[in-house]
Design a protein around this motif. Sequence first.
Motif: not given
Length: 405
Positions: A140, A155, A158, A344, A346
Amino acid sequence: ARHIQKILDAEGIETRILDVAPGRANLYARIKGDGSRRPLILLSHTDVVMVEPQRWTIPPFSGELRDGFIYGRGAIDMKGTATVHATLMRLIKRLNFPLKRDLILLAVADEEAGGTGATSIIEKHPELIRGAEFLLNEGDVVYVKNGEVQQYGVDVMEKAALWLRITAKGPAGHGSIPLANSSVDRLLGALERLRKWETPIQVSSAVAESYRMRARQQTDPVLKNAYANLERALKNPALRKKLLTDSTLNAEVRNTFTITGLQGSDKVNVIPGVAWAQIDARLLPGETPAGFIATLRRVLNNPGLEIETLEGSTPTGSSADTSLMHAIRKVAARRDPGVPVIPTMLTSSTDSAKFRSAGITAYGFEPFKLDDGELNRSHGDDERVSVENLGFALQFLYEVIMELN
């Protein structure tokens, strides 16, 4: 790998070239600390995706500097970051800063083609990364909209790629005499069932937290409330339909699949005995390739189909509550006060998954300030990175290492 090695050797940094395959190599470099804390790995990959030179306005492997930007395939993905990592090693060596943890640089081959470089490190040279606590890799970035920094994305997990080939068989024949049970008909029937399949909604803790933080930035009251409690919002049928028109959000909350290729006969007038389709599935953390394939078989409802795994891995994640995340937040607060640092997930996959499986906390974070237009150049035409971004990323990561030390 030899090019970066030469640059680091000139500074007196310990380096090694590690062969992966004929013509393919990883670079390993290390600056030793006093050993009181566990090592930090700076990971990048040195390979790039294909390019169509005729679509570029600048030769794609020139590295040309124009109007404050360096152009070239890999500028964003991810030779730009490899450059920052190598320069960071040189900077720390020159300053002779007393490190508490070893700083390891890995520039690996073939991330874009199965990750054989990273796998080689883990399987053939585990002693080089043994005991490492943290790893920073691609993933990210710092998001910009209308010239304003919106958020820092880090990130922490994922999805995993599961690439499949579905094969149907049937009688071969002449195209002038239709066969109702041909391989193509069987395959198309199965794919139509697949296209209608809606995979279940699953909101991971990282995604829920990410959208809670984004809710503060929303001016639309509907989105603001929905993002504040994404899991509850997605249980409302009307609201779910509205939210899932966002293709990124849709991919963050469910296992996805895309039909990316079809193959039947090479001749128009021949009914082939075999037809196949390629499927790119992406799995959420908590899912396994075997579990997804078992569900897929039930959806396809045709025991005669063959399902072959071309590539498969298990989704991975790291804790968002670590000293590395705290260091990133602290530096971001100095650089851009009030801008959130958001964990976050991915929807694609990187080499981080392999190192997470080896017990290392891995974050995907490249401190480049990018808007959608610049991000879309990655894997696209006229890929570029600004000199300003390279300088910002270098300074940012240097400060993170100082905080983490």
